[in-house]
Design a protein around this motif. Structure first.
Motif, PDB file in Angstrom:
ATOM      1  N   UNK A 120       5.335 -14.377  19.837  1.00 43.00           N
ATOM      2  CA  UNK A 120       4.380 -15.384  20.440  1.00 43.00           C
ATOM      3  C   UNK A 120       5.212 -16.637  20.887  1.00 43.00           C
ATOM      4  N   UNK A 121       4.964 -16.775  22.366  1.00 39.77           N
ATOM      5  CA  UNK A 121       5.892 -18.054  22.998  1.00 39.77           C
ATOM      6  C   UNK A 121       5.351 -19.382  22.457  1.00 39.77           C
ATOM      7  N   UNK A 122       6.176 -20.051  21.755  1.00 38.74           N
ATOM      8  CA  UNK A 122       5.926 -21.405  21.102  1.00 38.74           C
ATOM      9  C   UNK A 122       5.164 -22.361  22.197  1.00 38.74           C
ATOM     10  N   UNK A 123       5.374 -22.193  23.432  1.00 36.97           N
ATOM     11  CA  UNK A 123       5.173 -23.160  24.436  1.00 36.97           C
ATOM     12  C   UNK A 123       3.638 -22.775  25.064  1.00 36.97           C
ATOM     13  N   UNK A 124       3.603 -21.301  25.607  1.00 37.52           N
ATOM     14  CA  UNK A 124       2.604 -21.070  26.099  1.00 37.52           C
ATOM     15  C   UNK A 124       1.424 -20.140  25.213  1.00 37.52           C
ATOM     16  N   UNK A 125       1.901 -19.772  24.292  1.00 40.17           N
ATOM     17  CA  UNK A 125       1.275 -19.080  23.216  1.00 40.17           C
ATOM     18  C   UNK A 125       1.023 -17.458  23.787  1.00 40.17           C
ATOM     19  N   UNK A 126       1.704 -17.260  24.982  1.00 36.92           N
ATOM     20  CA  UNK A 126       1.705 -15.803  25.391  1.00 36.92           C
ATOM     21  C   UNK A 126       2.223 -14.818  24.297  1.00 36.92           C
ATOM     22  N   UNK A 129       7.682  -9.780  24.465  1.00 35.59           N
ATOM     23  CA  UNK A 129       8.650  -9.060  23.826  1.00 35.59           C
ATOM     24  C   UNK A 129      10.016  -9.329  24.120  1.00 35.59           C
ATOM     25  N   UNK A 130      10.848  -9.047  23.480  1.00 34.55           N
ATOM     26  CA  UNK A 130      12.214  -9.430  23.753  1.00 34.55           C
ATOM     27  C   UNK A 130      13.357  -9.036  22.499  1.00 34.55           C
ATOM     28  N   UNK A 131      14.476  -9.474  22.854  1.00 37.71           N
ATOM     29  CA  UNK A 131      15.641  -9.101  21.862  1.00 37.71           C
ATOM     30  C   UNK A 131      15.477 -10.061  20.922  1.00 37.71           C
ATOM     31  N   UNK A 132      16.266  -9.992  19.910  1.00 40.29           N
ATOM     32  CA  UNK A 132      16.335 -11.021  18.607  1.00 40.29           C
ATOM     33  C   UNK A 132      16.908 -12.352  19.231  1.00 40.29           C
ATOM     34  N   UNK A 133      17.698 -12.422  20.217  1.00 38.92           N
ATOM     35  CA  UNK A 133      18.042 -13.644  20.696  1.00 38.92           C
ATOM     36  C   UNK A 133      16.867 -14.379  21.489  1.00 38.92           C
ATOM     37  N   UNK A 137      13.628 -18.404  19.029  1.00 41.20           N
ATOM     38  CA  UNK A 137      13.134 -19.635  19.067  1.00 41.20           C
ATOM     39  C   UNK A 137      11.387 -19.731  19.169  1.00 41.20           C
ATOM     40  N   UNK A 138      11.043 -18.477  18.901  1.00 39.45           N
ATOM     41  CA  UNK A 138       9.397 -18.451  19.017  1.00 39.45           C
ATOM     42  C   UNK A 138       8.783 -18.029  17.795  1.00 39.45           C
ATOM     43  N   UNK A 139       7.605 -17.888  17.866  1.00 41.89           N
ATOM     44  CA  UNK A 139       6.532 -17.308  16.689  1.00 41.89           C
ATOM     45  C   UNK A 139       6.932 -15.830  16.451  1.00 41.89           C
TER      46      UNK A 139
END
Length: 208
Positions: A120-126, A129-133, A137-139
């Motif tokens: 979950x994107x920590x800023x937008x709450x969207x 999906x992505x790599x570990x890197x 920084x997110x949830x």
């Protein structure tokens, strides 16, 4: 002979206890096996609000680093880049949430097979999906599911939302602050949804 019988009787509770412990352990392992199996996600929307019928029963797909609810073709053209969510629980590196849950991954391609972390994107709450890197920084968890119906949870509860951003476009969000995404989404239709794990259909050539 009497001593032998008495010894056997005295040992019975221990034998029964050991057998029961093994049986319970096997039962627990069988219940937990589903966590490592690739599953699709089905969306349920019980709201009577306009738009709920459009997404109720839809499946979750991955597109452009975000998770969406796939709607019937009649409601919008299919997007070629869509990839059906096929994921499972997996320990996230350097994170230990104990019984609260694990990380969550999904395939992003079939050939060659490739996995990404769900977060979950920590800023937008969207929900993305992505790599570990990209995810660090997110949830990233803890993700889990309910015992009976296998509905997905995050941080111990269900706070998932679908937001209409256009014709047939319903990205998924997590209402982390439990306030209807106040301050995150503006002037858009927001519907509360449930995400349920569904076993993938087994093809003829699928392995065990």
């Amino acid at each position: 002979m009497v001593l032998g019988i008495l010894t056997a009787i005295a040992a019975c509770p221990a034998i029964i206890g050991t057998t029961e412990a093994v049986r319970q352990g096997q039962k627990k392992n069988a219940k937990e096996q589903h966590r490592g199996l690739k599953s699709n996600l089905v969306v349920s929307c019980l709201s009577t609000s306009r738009g709920s019928s459009e997404i109720n029963g839809g499946v979750v797909v991955l597109r452009n680093n975000k998770l969406y609810v796939a709607v019937p073709a009649a409601d919008g053209p299919a997007i070629r880049s869509d990839h059906l969510f096929a994921g499972y629980f997996l320990p996230y590196p350097d994170q230990d949430w104990g019984r609260k849950g694990e990380g969550l991954v999904s395939t992003i391609t079939d050939e060659p097979p490739q996995l990404n972390w769900i977060y979950v994107d920590q800023d937008t709450y969207e929900i993305k999906y992505g790599t570990r890197v990209e995810s660090e920084p997110h949830l990233v968890g803890p993700w889990d599911c309910t015992r009976m119906e296998k509905r997905i949870t995050l941080e111990g509860w269900e706070g998932f939302m679908a937001v209409k951003e256009g014709q047939g476009l319903w990205p998924l969000y997590f209402d982390r602050d439990d306030n209807g995404l106040e301050g995150k989404v503006f002037k858009k239709r927001i519907l509360e949804v449930e995400l349920t794990r569904k076993e993938r259909r087994k093809g003829k050539d699928d392995g065990d």
